[in-house]
Write an enzyme that holds these catalytic residues in place. Structure first.
Site, PDB file in Angstrom:
ATOM      1  N   GLY A   1       3.248  57.169   3.683  1.00  8.65           N
ATOM      2  CA  GLY A   1       4.644  56.967   4.065  1.00  8.65           C
ATOM      3  C   GLY A   1       5.653  57.797   3.306  1.00  8.65           C
TER       4      GLY A   1
ATOM      5  N   GLU B   1      10.865  58.938   4.011  1.00  7.03           N
ATOM      6  CA  GLU B   1      11.629  57.878   3.350  1.00  7.03           C
ATOM      7  C   GLU B   1      12.622  58.373   2.283  1.00  7.03           C
ATOM      8  OE1 GLU B   1       8.984  54.776   1.990  1.00  7.03           O
ATOM      9  OE2 GLU B   1       7.680  55.013   3.724  1.00  7.03           O
TER      10      GLU B   1
ATOM     11  N   ARG C   1       8.637  50.330 -17.809  1.00 11.29           N
ATOM     12  CA  ARG C   1       9.059  50.266 -16.394  1.00 11.29           C
ATOM     13  C   ARG C   1       9.556  48.866 -16.067  1.00 11.29           C
ATOM     14  NH1 ARG C   1       8.639  52.402 -11.290  1.00 11.29           N
ATOM     15  NH2 ARG C   1       8.218  50.912  -9.625  1.00 11.29           N
ATOM     16  N   CYS C   2      10.731  48.803 -15.473  1.00  6.55           N
ATOM     17  CA  CYS C   2      11.315  47.525 -15.071  1.00  6.55           C
ATOM     18  C   CYS C   2      11.666  47.568 -13.589  1.00  6.55           C
ATOM     19  CB  CYS C   2      12.573  47.219 -15.890  1.00  6.55           C
ATOM     20  SG  CYS C   2      12.249  46.932 -17.638  1.00  6.55           S
TER      21      CYS C   2
ATOM     22  N   ASP D   1       3.405  47.628   5.809  1.00  4.24           N
ATOM     23  CA  ASP D   1       2.659  47.592   4.546  1.00  4.24           C
ATOM     24  C   ASP D   1       2.605  46.188   3.968  1.00  4.24           C
ATOM     25  OD1 ASP D   1       2.277  50.286   4.706  1.00  4.24           O
ATOM     26  OD2 ASP D   1       3.887  50.815   3.322  1.00  4.24           O
TER      27      ASP D   1
ATOM     28  N   HIS E   1      -1.089  48.924   5.226  1.00  2.00           N
ATOM     29  CA  HIS E   1      -1.608  49.512   3.994  1.00  2.00           C
ATOM     30  C   HIS E   1      -1.735  48.447   2.919  1.00  2.00           C
ATOM     31  CE1 HIS E   1      -2.364  52.231   0.704  1.00  2.00           C
ATOM     32  NE2 HIS E   1      -1.352  51.723   0.043  1.00  2.00           N
TER      33      HIS E   1
ATOM     34  N   GLU F   1      -6.326  51.468  -0.837  1.00  2.52           N
ATOM     35  CA  GLU F   1      -6.608  52.203  -2.069  1.00  2.52           C
ATOM     36  C   GLU F   1      -8.103  52.199  -2.277  1.00  2.52           C
ATOM     37  OE1 GLU F   1      -8.338  52.476  -5.621  1.00  2.52           O
ATOM     38  OE2 GLU F   1      -7.699  50.414  -5.276  1.00  2.52           O
TER      39      GLU F   1
ATOM     40  N   HIS G   1      -1.616  58.559  -8.129  1.00  2.00           N
ATOM     41  CA  HIS G   1      -0.984  58.204  -9.396  1.00  2.00           C
ATOM     42  C   HIS G   1      -1.208  59.273 -10.464  1.00  2.00           C
ATOM     43  CE1 HIS G   1      -1.465  54.338  -7.279  1.00  2.00           C
ATOM     44  NE2 HIS G   1      -0.295  54.094  -7.802  1.00  2.00           N
TER      45      HIS G   1
ATOM     46  N   CYS H   1      -2.043  56.077  -1.526  1.00  2.00           N
ATOM     47  CA  CYS H   1      -0.756  55.385  -1.588  1.00  2.00           C
ATOM     48  C   CYS H   1       0.342  56.394  -1.258  1.00  2.00           C
ATOM     49  CB  CYS H   1      -0.540  54.757  -2.971  1.00  2.00           C
ATOM     50  SG  CYS H   1       0.611  53.361  -2.967  1.00  2.00           S
TER      51      CYS H   1
END
Length: 660
Positions: free
Chosen positions: A333, A385, A416-417, A500, A543, A567, A596, A628
């Site tokens: 996507g 997107e 990461r938040c 998804d 997905h 995945e 990733h 992904c």
């Protein structure tokens, strides 16, 4: 890195060797942090992950050939805990909390339960050691009450009475005669105010059973899962803000409850009255209740959960309409979110550009993405997107029933938040959310354009949900909103639509049984309600971020998606065995490379991956795609990896076409 139980927090899974040894760090973090607070005049209670939970949640390093059962390493690990507890006691810690959250899970291996006895006989017998509080959360421990005697010498047992209020009576009966019970009465997982009177009634019940000196008032779990403080929120409507309680406010709620049960409710009468008023206002608010949504739900019929025809008939019409080759290629996507995209979004937010200028920029980005995909040779394209921020926030901003914060960040992993949207009331879709961009993208190409939506369960799971109605009701409302969007996409000429659901697996109740089956029942129905309102010739994709479907494969099959992408690049291809032999009759796209990582897989590497997949899947059902979305990647690596992926697909397409 995996999710911490059924929360949206991640942890790195301990990987252990057959001969694993352990060593305490030179300057243990729990000790240094305790001393940091102590130097400020604050005596804290350090919190450690328990040794049994640590091992149970670990795994053998099978990639290196190790086969160890982690729980067998307990004797190697316990000296480290003894050393750490001794250092904490020396530093001045009077009490240490040890979390053993696996007590809420099914523990079929008897060695695990035996390990608790071994561990806590030693840890509670330390000379001059601190008092221990053993904490559980995210569920009930009634099915593991036989373990509680292992903690008989611990000073207290903590239980989660938000998630599992029904366990109180049984746990009270099972604790040791002198042991305190810590009541998790304030929700550590959500942002709603506590019903103070209800919590006081529960606390009083415990006090009546064991005495006030053996009752502790607490949050249900760590407040890690909630934002810091409401004081930072300046843009929330006052009405809505009055319903919320973030971490700082929840700490105050704990203090109010403790004061109420020690000094009587008269001492907190003003707080109780304000709390009751807030509860009543939320219950009766027009934000909470939308009669039109409830009426729409009442009109759902059984036929709305099913496609018009079975897959065997649909796929013939889809192949004729879409004209796809063998081993069709697509992406999941999103395409790279460049600095230019982020800057344009910031300029729109700050008012430095107007909506028309921003949309012109987005259309240029969509044009670029479509052009690049056609040059690479992908078969089913996406618009990339560029206009979207977060995959749930984007939709929540276009639905009624949601509100958004400006500073309510919650840690996801490391630094990461995320800033989860909040569902405050009945959900509906006032206008199309994605149709304009997808329709425009389709005008730029003769190839099928795939519309991209986030499914109802993921929208629910990655938001703070309501706590006043069951989550199945909220999922159904989201599904109805998405159903409208799916039908509008089809009407606009978008005949491949991906919905998804990466969160459907992580939403599984922690224990097998009736609760899990009930969840899967309404989760599957919500997905189907979203997707079944289209013609047979429209192809529905979905997905999932995990390929470990063994425990609930029947539910995945029941979704009835025409194409499922999963995945698979970081997983053993043998996991695909669950799809073998016609067990899964529809199409599937196991990810052929890991997005990733910035590493570009070679064409041969992807060919080898496809060869593995063909051991379990039929050529006519196999799609070729990354594992992904490509949002976090850079354009050069993206183009190189996708080119190799398309070339690998073409190799097998030619091979199997000639074979036929």
């Amino acid at each position: 890195m995996v999710k911490w139980f059924d929360s949206n927090y991640h942890y790195v899974k301990p990987t252990l060797a057959d001969n694993q040894t352990f060593k305490l760090a030179t300057n243990p973090k729990p000790v240094s942090e305790f001393l940091e607070a102590k130097n400020q005049g604050i005596i804290t209670r350090p919190v450690l992950v328990g040794p049994v939970s640590f091992l149970h949640l670990g795994k053998a390093d099978r990639a290196a050939g190790h086969k160890v059962e982690p729980i067998t390493l307990l004797q190697n690990l316990l000296p480290i805990y003894e050393e750490l507890l001794s250092k904490l006691a020396e530093a001045g810690a009077e009490t240490v909390q040890i979390d053993e959250p696996i007590l809420v899970l099914d523990l079929p291996d008897p060695r695990t339960k035996t390990a608790f006895k071994t561990a806590y006989e030693r840890l509670t017998a330390l000379p001059n050691g601190p008092k221990l509080v053993v904490a559980t959360y995210f569920g009930d421990i009634v099915h593991n009450l036989d373990v509680l005697p292992s903690f008989a010498k611990a000073s207290a047992i903590h239980i989660d009475l938000v998630r599992a209020p029904q366990q109180l009576d049984e746990v009270i009966k099972a604790i040791a005669p002198s042991q305190a019970i810590s009541l998790g009465l304030v929700d550590g997982r959500n942002i709603w105010k506590t019903n103070l009177q209800r919590a006081i009634d529960t606390a009083q019940k415990a006090i009546d059973a064991v005495g006030a000196d053996r009752v502790v008032i607490s949050t249900s779990s760590s407040l890690l899962h909630t934002p810091h403080t409401l004081a930072s929120e300046k843009k929330l409507p006052d009405e809505v803000a009055d319903w919320f309680s973030f971490a700082a406010e929840k700490a105050k709620e704990v203090a109010i409850l403790a004061k109420a049960v020690t000094s009587g409710t008269a001492s907190v009468q003003a707080e109780l009255e304000a709390n009751a008023k807030s509860m009543e206002a939320r219950k009766n608010s027009t934000r909470t209740n939308d009669p039109a949504v409830k009426e729409k739900q009442s009109r759902i019929t059984p036929e709305m959960y099913e496609r018009k025809s079975p897959f065997a008939e649909r796929i013939i019409k889809q192949q004729k309409h879409l004209g796809l080759p063998l081993f069709p290629t697509t992406t999941i996507g999103s395409f790279p979110q460049t600095k230019e995209i982020r800057v344009a979004r910031q300029k729109l937010t700050k008012g430095e550009i107007n909506t028309a200028e921003y949309e012109e920029f987005i259309n240029k980005e969509i044009g670029h993405v479509v052009k690049e995909q056609e040059a690479i040779g992908l078969d089913v394209l996406v618009h990339g997107e560029p206009e979207r921020n977060d995959m749930v926030q984007y939709f929540g901003e276009r639905l009624t029933g949601y509100v958004f914060t400006t500073h309510a960040w919650v840690q996801s992993y490391g630094s990461r938040c995320v800033r989860p949207p909040i569902i405050v009331g009945d959900v509906s879709r006032p206008a199309p959310m994605t149709v304009k961009e997808s329709k425009y993208a389709q005008t730029l190409t003769q190839k099928p354009m795939k519309g991209m939506l986030t499914g109802p369960i993921t929208c629910l799971r990655w938001s703070f949900p309501r706590d006043d109605v069951h989550q199945s009701v909220q999922a159904e409302q989201l599904a109805l909103a998405l159903r409208d969007e799916v039908q509008d996409l089809e009407a606009a000429g978008v005949n491949v639509i991906q919905v998804d659901e990466p969160a459907i697996r992580e939403g599984l109740p922690l224990r097998a049984g009736a609760e899990r089956e009930a969840y899967l029942g309404w989760a599957v129905k919500s997905f189907k309600l979203s997707t079944t309102g289209v013609e047979d010739s429209t192809q529905i994709h979905s997905h999932f971020c995990y390929s470990e479907f063994q425990d609930f494969f029947h539910a995945i099959a029941a979704l009835d998606a025409d194409v499922m992408s999963i995945e698979c690049s970081k997983s053993d291809a043998k996991l695909l065995k669950v799809f073998e032999g016609g067990a899964y009759p529809r199409h599937i796209g196991p990810g052929v490379y890991d997005i990733h990582s910035p590493r570009v897989p070679s064409e041969q590497e992807i060919k080898d991956r496809i060869a593995e997949m063909l051991q379990y899947l039929k050529p006519e059902q196999l799609w070729i795609d990354p594992d992904c979305g490509l949002k976090t990647r850079q354009w050069p690596e993206t183009k190189a990896a996708l080119t190799n992926m398309v070339n690998a697909a073409k190799y097998y397409r030619e091979k199997y076409t000639n074979k036929a």
